[in-house]
Design a protein around this motif. Structure first.
Motif, PDB file in Angstrom:
ATOM      1  N   GLN A  29     -11.591 -71.104  93.832  1.00 37.74           N
ATOM      2  CA  GLN A  29     -12.783 -71.125  94.428  1.00 37.74           C
ATOM      3  C   GLN A  29     -13.134 -71.521  95.397  1.00 37.74           C
ATOM      4  O   GLN A  29     -12.392 -72.632  96.323  1.00 37.74           O
ATOM      5  N   HIS A  40     -20.121 -66.268  93.021  1.00 39.38           N
ATOM      6  CA  HIS A  40     -20.054 -66.433  91.815  1.00 39.38           C
ATOM      7  C   HIS A  40     -20.597 -65.263  90.995  1.00 39.38           C
ATOM      8  O   HIS A  40     -21.715 -64.674  91.774  1.00 39.38           O
ATOM      9  N   VAL A  51     -10.328 -71.883  87.065  1.00 42.69           N
ATOM     10  CA  VAL A  51     -11.155 -72.053  88.644  1.00 42.69           C
ATOM     11  C   VAL A  51     -10.619 -73.009  88.665  1.00 42.69           C
ATOM     12  O   VAL A  51     -10.625 -74.387  89.089  1.00 42.69           O
ATOM     13  N   VAL A  87     -19.051 -72.500  87.533  1.00 41.72           N
ATOM     14  CA  VAL A  87     -18.189 -71.626  86.544  1.00 41.72           C
ATOM     15  C   VAL A  87     -18.583 -71.610  85.767  1.00 41.72           C
ATOM     16  O   VAL A  87     -20.116 -71.469  85.983  1.00 41.72           O
ATOM     17  N   HIS A  88     -17.851 -70.970  84.542  1.00 42.32           N
ATOM     18  CA  HIS A  88     -18.571 -70.119  82.906  1.00 42.32           C
ATOM     19  C   HIS A  88     -18.252 -70.790  81.921  1.00 42.32           C
ATOM     20  O   HIS A  88     -16.945 -71.066  81.869  1.00 42.32           O
TER      21      HIS A  88
END
Length: 354
Positions: A29, A40, A51, A87-88
């Motif tokens: 990232q 993103h 990440v 992030v997810h």
């Protein structure tokens, strides 16, 4: 902090099965300075990823108001606040934390999105010249703060010297309204409210110091009074005004992520609203709608979506107006576009009519 003979959060003596990460793609990232967020996806594509995040701790002098008041800030990557992480759900965050030998203080990181070991603080405490690598799975969605958390008074001391930021964990399917309909944003701005407790000399002037920790005893004395000398956005008075103001266009939807690592705050957009608001930052819960002012608890981050309908300069502030006007907790959003008289029109302005 200790319990028995072991530091709280210490997992050095715990055995566990090795995690198989062979099926995960690694991505780096590229962090950016606040008030911006890294690039993103709002809706995740593909499988969860690892990440990679790099944080280097910097102890550096910064000016915090137009009068030139200066502190030795404690920072992640040199900015107050630290960079935003995005992030997810289901992703792993692989964070490398470096405390250079040129620093003088011990540091670590507590991420409120993480599970166990004091959010990571229990396994990342570093002396100058040390480095730690932490990996955790993002299992909860929402906006979460991170901050340095040494023992005792050092925790609020580090936090009130700027050592905090936000990690946003998006649902893999993106944001949704209360009916499950998709929500999206054109821009994201990241605003962190920072309280400082700068000591004064015998003449009432703010004192200055040469290195991190030199102000410790005096700063703590002020801090214990619970009355900040400054309450600012993104590190300094005026950091988000003038040429540094946030910008948007009429018709654009902006996600404002707002955090305060230490004190409660009440974000408000003068002339606008919170169309959809996650006050507690919990994206798994339905958002509240059409709020005039929202409440962000100390030690948390919230999020609000608003679609701008009129051009002009909007003031975005903490609606504790004393803190906004007198202490510095205010920003501007400059919005371009065409005025809509159906929403507001100046009908008359002049002498009192008879």
């Amino acid at each position: 902090m200790t319990h028995g003979n072991a530091p709280v959060g210490d997992v050095s003596d715990v055995s566990a099965a090795e995690v198989d990460l062979s099926g995960y793609e690694r991505v780096k990232q590229e962090l950016v300075a606040p008030p911006f967020a890294p690039k993103h996806e709002q809706v995740a594509t593909g499988k969860p990823k690892i990440v990679e995040i790099d944080f280097t701790i910097q102890e550096k002098k910064i000016k915090i108001d137009p009068d030139g008041t200066e502190i030795v800030a404690l920072t992640f990557n040199g900015s107050v606040p630290g960079p935003m992480i995005v992030v997810h759900e289901g992703d792993y965050v692989d964070l490398t934390l470096t405390n250079p030998a040129t620093n003088v203080m011990e540091h670590n990181i507590d991420l409120h999105a993480a599970t166990g070991a004091l959010g990571g603080a229990g396994i990342t405490t570093l002396l100058p010249g040390e480095q730690a690598q932490l990996r955790f799975k993002a299992t909860k969605v929402g906006t979460f703060i991170y901050h340095c958390a040494p023992e005792g008074s050092m925790t609020p001391y580090h936090v009130t010297h700027g050592m905090n930021g936000v990690i946003m964990v998006l649902p893999r399917e993106g944001l949704k309204d209360e009916k499950g309909n998709q929500l999206s944003y054109d821009k994201l701005y990241y605003v962190v409210e920072q309280d400082y407790y700068v000591p004064r000399d015998e003449n009432g002037n703010f004192k200055s110091y040469n290195f991190a920790g030199e102000d410790f005893s005096e700063w703590v004395d002020v801090m214990r009074g619970l009355i900040p000398s400054h309450v600012v956005f993104n590190g300094a008075v005026g950091s988000l005004t003038g040429e540094k103001a946030m910008t948007a266009n009429v018709g654009e939807t902006v996600l404002f992520v707002h955090s305060q690592a230490n004190r409660d705050t009440r974000p408000h957009l003068i002339g606008g609203h919170g169309d959809y608001v996650w006050e507690e930052g919990a994206f798994a819960n339905p958002p509240m709608k059409d709020l005039e002012t929202w409440f962000v608890r100390g030690g948390s981050a919230g999020a609000a979506l608003y679609t701008f309908k009129q051009p002009g300069v909007y003031v975005y502030l903490n609606h504790n107006l004393i803190e906004a006007v007198e202490l510095g907790a205010a920003a501007h959003v400059v919005v371009d576009g065409k005025w809509d008289n159906s929403l507001m029109e100046q009908v008359y302005h002049g002498p009192v009519r008879k």
